[in-house]
Design an enzyme around this catalytic site. Structure first.
Site, short mmCIF file in Angstrom:
data_model
loop_
_atom_site.label_atom_id
_atom_site.label_comp_id
_atom_site.label_asym_id
_atom_site.label_seq_id
_atom_site.Cartn_x
_atom_site.Cartn_y
_atom_site.Cartn_z
N GLY A 597 0.81 -1.21 0.00
CA GLY A 597 0.00 0.00 0.00
C GLY A 597 0.84 1.26 0.00
N GLY A 602 3.08 7.67 3.74
CA GLY A 602 4.10 6.65 3.74
C GLY A 602 3.81 5.47 2.83
CB VAL A 604 2.02 -0.06 4.02
CG1 VAL A 604 1.82 -1.17 5.03
CG2 VAL A 604 1.50 1.26 4.58
CE LYS A 618 2.03 5.73 7.92
NZ LYS A 618 0.93 6.30 8.71
CG ASP A 717 -7.07 11.33 6.76
OD1 ASP A 717 -8.05 11.68 6.07
OD2 ASP A 717 -6.02 10.90 6.25
#
Length: 883
Positions: A597, A602, A604, A618, A717
Site C-alpha cells: 500500500g 508513507g 507500507v 510503514k 482523517d
C-alpha cells in the site's frame, strides 16, 4: 371559522390578513375539488387541512374573481398549474404542506395583485422564476422548506413592496445583492440553511426598519456591518458562517422606544442573537447589557477573548446563554444571578477560573449547566441542590477538587447527564446518589475516587457510567453488566475493580473475575512491597535510559541536532535492533515487491517473520516528505499511548537518518475501502451484519479516542482507507499521521487537512479541529456502508458528495422508498426482513445526524455508540457479534 384551523407555521401577518377576509365574507361552506364547478363570482376558496389528493385542478384558473385560495395541509401531488390572465384579482395564494412535483409556475407572474405567496414545504424544486418580479404588490414571499436551487432572481430583490422574504431550508446560493438594501418596507428576511456566500451588504437596513435577520448556516464572509439603522431589529442570527472581526458594539444599542400613548411605551431591541460557529474575535460587547429584551444569546465556537461582561446581568429576561468554545478568561460575574429566567447556561471549553458564585442559586428554572473544560476551583458548588429543575450538569475537566457532596442526590430532575470527570475529586461516591433515579449517564472518570460502585446499581434509568482511572474497588454492579461487555474501557484504570462470575469478560477488558482477584490478593505480595518494587524498577529504568542517552550524545559528538524530547532514536552507527534485522530481512531490505500500500503519509510493506507472525511496516522517507518526521512523531505520540481492540496497535518503531519505520500487526482483511470498492470485494463482508459490526467497531474506537484517552485524541482523517480489517472482520482504525491531542491548546494547522469528501463543512476554510470533525467523517463512512458508493462518486451530479446526494435522494422519496434509491442493491434480499430494513433506516438517519452542517447538532461518538447498540436490538445478532 376559527384561527385554530390555520397552521402555526404561517406568519402572524398572514393569519390576521386571512381572518379579516373571512369575517368580511362570512362563508359557511366550501366544496371539495371533486364537486367544484366554475363559479364566476367565487372570491374565496378555503380548503385548508383536509385530506385532498390528486393534483391542483387547472379549472381554478377560470375563477377570475378569486381573491384568496387556501389549499394547504393536504396530500396534493403533481405539478402546480396555476396562473393565467384570469388571476389578476388574486391577493393570497397558499399551497403549503403538499407533495407537489416540479417548481413554481412562471405564470404566477400574471397575478399582478398578489400580496402573499405562501408555498411552504410543498416539495417544490428547480429555480425561483424571474417572472415573480412582476408582482409589484407582493408583500410576503414564503417559500421555505422546499428544494429550490440556484440564485434568487434579481427581479425578486427589486420588488419594492416586499415586507418579508422567507426562503430558508432550500439549496439556494449566490451573493446578497445591493438591490436588497433599497427595499424600504423590508422587515423580515430569513435565508438560513442555504448556500449564500459573499459579504453582507453594508447598507442593509439603511432605508428600512429591519426587524428580523436570520442568515444561519450559509457561507457568508467578511465582517458584520451596522444593521441597526432603523432601531427595530429584534432577531439577528448569523451563526454557522465564515464571518470574522469584532462584534459591533452598535448591536447592543439597536433599540428604540415607541410611545403609542402617554401611559404606555414599547421597547424595541434585540431579543434573539446567534453568532455561533464563526471566527469572531475580541471581547463580548458590554453594550449587549443595554438590550433589555434579549432572551437568547449564542456566541459559541468563535475566538472571543477577555472576560464575560458583568453588564449581561442586566438582561432580566435572558433564558439562553451559550458562550462555549471560545477563549474567555477570568471569573464568572456574580451579577449574572439577576438573570432569574435562565434555562441554559453554557460556558464550556474556555479558560475561565475561580469559583462559581453562590448567587447563581437564584437560577431556579435552570435546566442545563455546562462548565466543562475550564479552570474552575473551590469544590463542587454547595448551592447546586437549589437548582431544582436541573436536568443536565456538565462540570468535567476542571480543578474543583474535594469530595462529591451528598446533596447532589437531591437533584431529582437530573436526566441527561452528570459529568464530574477530571476534577481531582476524592472520597467515595455518596450513598445519596441512589436517589437520582432518572439519571441516564454519569461520568466520574479521571479522579481519585475510592470505595465501591454499589450505589450505581440503584440508578434504575442509568444507561452508561464512566468510572475509569480512579481507585474503585470491588465488583461492577449487575446494572452495568452489558456496559462491561460493550465498553470495558469505561472501567479501566481501577486495579482493584473486578467482574462478578456471572459476567462474561470482554476480549479487551483489563478486569478479572472477583474470585480470581481475591485469590491473587491472598497469595501475593503486600501493598508496601509492591509499591517498593515498582519504585525501584522505575528508578532502574530511568538510570538505564539516561545512560543510553548519554552514550548516544557522546557518539554523535555534539555536532548534530539533539533528538526531540521523548524520541527514541536508533542511528545506523548504533546498529539496528534484532527485530529490525528480521523486518529488513523479511522485506529484502524494503524491496518494492513487498509493498502492499501507498498513502499520503508513507509506504507500507508486508513482512512475514515466520511462525505465523506477519507485520505491516510503514516507512516514511524524510527527504521526500517535508512533514514526514513530524507525521511519524505524531503517530507515535498518539497511537503509541493507547490500547483498544478497534485501534491499530503500534508494535515498534525506529527513527533512522533517512527514514522512519513503524511496525503494526498485519491486517489480512485489507482496508474497508478494499472491501466496499475493491475489484473483488468479499461477499461475506458485504452482508449487512458485517457492515453493521464495522460501524459499531469504528464508533467504539472513536469514542475511546475522544473520551477515554487523556488528553483526548482527534483522528482528523477517518475514511475507509484508514479502517483496516482483521481475519475476523473486526475493524481497526489506523494512520494517525494527522491526529491531534486535545490537551487544552488550540488544535490548528496552517492548511486544511483531511480527505475531500470527509472534511466537515466548518473545516473547509478554518483550521481549528474538534471531535465534531471526526463525527462528520464517521457519518460519511456510515453512508458508504449503506450505499456502497464512494464519498465522491462519479455517479453523483457535478460538485456533489455522498452527503448531498443522499439528502437530495431522500428529500424526493419517502422512507419506505429509501431502500430502492440509496441502499446498496447487494442488500436487496436481506431487506425483505423488516427488522433489518428498520435497522438500515436507523443507521442512515444516524449518518445524516452525524453529517449535520451545524457541528453543535451532531451527536457525540458516545451517543453514536448508544444509538447503534439500541438499534442492534432490532435484529438477532449472530453468535459472537454482540460486544
Amino acid at each position: 371559522m376559527e384561527a385554530k384551523l390555520i397552521s402555526p407555521s404561517y406568519s402572524v401577518q398572514l393569519v390576521r390578513h386571512h381572518l379579516r377576509r373571512l369575517q368580511q365574507r362570512r362563508l359557511s361552506q366550501l366544496h371539495p375539488f371533486q364537486r367544484l364547478r366554475p363559479v364566476s363570482k367565487l372570491e374565496l376558496l378555503y380548503l385548508h387541512k383536509n385530506k385532498l389528493v390528486g393534483s391542483l385542478p387547472e379549472s381554478l384558473n377560470m375563477l377570475e374573481n378569486l381573491t384568496d385560495l387556501f389549499v394547504g395541509n393536504n396530500s396534493l401531488t403533481g405539478p402546480v398549474r396555476f396562473g393565467s390572465a384570469n388571476c389578476k384579482n388574486l391577493l393570497t395564494l397558499e399551497l403549503s404542506y403538499n407533495e407537489f412535483e416540479g417548481g413554481v409556475p412562471p405564470e404566477l407572474g400574471n397575478c399582478s395583485s398578489l400580496d402573499a405567496l405562501v408555498i411552504v414545504s410543498g416539495n417544490l424544486s428547480g429555480t425561483i422564476p424571474a417572472s415573480l418580479g412582476k408582482l409589484k404588490k407582493l408583500e410576503s414571499l414564503e417559500l421555505f422548506e422546499n428544494r429550490f436551487s440556484g440564485e434568487i432572481p434579481i427581479e425578486v430583490w427589486k420588488i419594492q413592496s416586499l415586507s418579508q422574504l422567507l426562503v430558508y431550508q432550500n439549496n439556494l446560493t449566490g451573493e446578497l445583492p445591493l438591490e436588497m438594501t433599497e427595499l424600504k418596507h423590508l422587515k423580515k428576511v430569513t435565508l438560513f440553511n442555504n448556500g449564500f456566500y459573499g459579504e453582507i451588504p453594508s447598507a442593509l437596513g439603511v432605508h428600512s426598519s429591519l426587524e428580523e435577520i436570520d442568515f444561519i448556516s450559509n457561507k457568508l464572509t467578511g465582517e458584520i456591518p451596522n444593521l441597526c439603522h432603523g432601531k427595530k431589529l429584534t432577531v439577528l442570527n448569523l451563526g454557522s458562517n465564515q464571518l470574522h472581526g469584532k462584534i459591533p458594539t452598535s448591536i447592543g444599542r439597536c433599540k428604540s422606544i415607541e410611545r403609542p400613548s402617554p401611559e404606555f411605551s414599547q421597547d424595541h431591541s434585540i431579543s434573539f442573537l446567534d453568532f455561533n460557529t464563526n471566527s469572531f474575535e475580541g471581547p463580548i460587547p458590554r453594550s449587549f447589557g443595554s438590550s433589555r429584551n434579549l432572551s437568547s444569546i449564542n456566541l459559541s465556537r468563535n475566538k472571543l477573548s477577555g472576560q464575560i461582561p458583568s453588564e449581561l446581568g442586566n438582561l432580566l429576561g435572558l433564558g439562553y446563554l451559550n458562550l462555549s468554545n471560545n477563549l474567555l478568561q477570568g471569573s464568572l460575574p456574580s451579577n449574572l444571578s439577576n438573570c432569574v429566567n435562565l434555562e441554559r447556561f453554557d460556558v464550556g471549553f474556555n479558560k475561565l477560573n475561580g469559583t462559581v458564585p453562590s448567587s447563581y442559586s437564584a437560577w431556579k428554572g435552570l435546566a442545563t449547566l455546562i462548565l466543562s473544560e475550564n479552570l474552575f476551583t473551590g469544590g463542587i458548588p454547595s448551592f447546586l441542590p437549589e437548582l431544582v429543575k436541573l436536568s443536565d450538569l456538565q462540570m468535567g475537566r476542571n480543578a474543583f477538587g474535594g469530595e462529591i457532596p451528598s446533596s447532589i442526590g437531591s437533584l431529582q430532575q437530573l436526566i441527561y447527564g452528570l459529568d464530574l470527570s477530571g476534577n481531582g475529586l476524592t472520597g467515595e461516591l455518596p450513598d445519596k446518589l441512589k436517589d437520582l433515579i432518572r439519571l441516564t449517564r454519569v461520568n466520574v472518570s479521571n479522579n481519585k475516587l475510592t470505595g465501591s460502585l454499589s450505589v450505581l446499581g440503584n440508578l434504575t434509568s442509568l444507561l452508561h457510567a464512566d468510572v475509569s482511572n480512579n481507585q474503585f474497588i470491588g465488583p461492577i454492579p449487575e446494572k452495568l453488566k452489558n456496559q462491561s461487555i460493550s465498553d470495558p474501557a469505561s472501567f479501566s484504570g481501577n486495579p482493584n475493580l473486578c467482574i462478578p462470575r456471572s459476567f462474561p469478560i470482554s476480549n479487551n477488558s483489563e478486569l478479572s473475575y472477583c474470585e480470581d482477584q481475591s485469590r491473587r490478593g491472598r497469595s501475593g505480595l503486600s501493598t508496601w512491597k509492591i509499591v517498593l518494587i515498582a519504585v525501584l524498577s522505575s528508578l532502574f529504568v530511568l538510570v538505564l535510559v539516561l545512560a543510553l542517552v548519554f552514550i548516544c550524545l557522546r557518539r554523535r559528538g555534539g555536532h548534530e541536532e539533539r533528538p526531540k524530547k521523548d524520541a527514541i532514536v536508533f542511528t545506523e552507527e548504533e546498529g539496528p535492533s534484532l527485530l529490525l534485522n528480521k523486518v529488513l530481512a523479511a522485506t529484502d531490505n524494503l524491496n518494492e515487491k513487498h509493498i502492499i500500500g501507498r498513502g499520503a503519509h508513507g509506504i507500507v510493506y508486508r513482512a512475514s517473520l515466520g511462525s505465523g507472525e506477519v507485520y505491516a511496516v510503514k516507512r516514511l522517507i524524510f527527504a521526500s516528505h517535508i512533514r514526514a518526521n513530524q507525521s511519524m512523531m505524531r503517530e507515535i505520540e498518539t497511537i503509541g499511548k493507547v490500547r483498544h481492540r478497534n485501534l491499530i496497535k503500534l508494535e515498534g518503531f525506529w527513527l533512522r537518518k533517512e527514514d522512519g519505520l513503524m511496525l503494526y500487526r498485519y491486517m489480512p482483511g485489507g482496508s474497508l475501502y478494499d472491501v466496499l470498492h475493491g475489484v473483488s470485494p468479499k461477499e461475506d463482508v458485504l452482508e449487512w451484519s458485517a457492515r453493521y459490526n464495522v460501524a459499531l467497531g469504528v464508533a467504539h474506537g472513536l469514542a475511546y479516542l475522544h473520551y477515554d484517552c487523556h488528553p483526548p485524541i482527534v483522528h482528523r482523517d477517518i475514511k475507509p482507507e484508514n479502517i483496516l480489517m482483521d481475519s475476523d472482520l473486526e475493524p481497526h482504525i489506523g494512520d494517525f499521521g494527522l491526529a491531534r491531542l486535545l490537551d487544552g491548546s488550540t488544535v490548528s494547522t496552517a492548511t486544511v487537512t483531511g480527505t475531500t469528501g470527509y472534511i466537515a463543512p466548518e473545516n473547509a476554510f478554518k483550521t481549528v479541529r474538534g471531535r465534531e470533525s471526526d463525527v462528520y467523517s464517521y457519518g460519511v463512512v456510515l453512508l458508504e456502508l449503506v450505499t456502497r458508493k464512494r464519498a465522491v462518486d462519479k455517479s453523483f451530479p457535478d460538485s456533489t458528495d455522498i452527503v448531498s446526494w443522499v439528502r437530495s435522494m431522500l428529500s424526493s422519496s419517502s422512507v419506505d422508498d429509501m431502500v430502492s434509491t440509496i441502499v446498496d442493491p447487494v442488500l436487496a434480499d436481506e431487506l425483505l426482513n423488516s427488522d433489518l430494513r428498520e435497522q438500515i433506516v436507523e443507521v442512515t438517519e444516524l449518518a445524516l445526524s452525524c453529517t449535520e452542517r451545524d457541528p453543535a447538532r451532531r451527536p457525540t461518538m458516545r451517543e453514536v455508540v448508544k444509538v447503534l447498540c439500541d438499534a442492534q436490538g432490532l435484529v438477532r445478532c449472530p453468535s459472537g457479534s454482540v460486544r
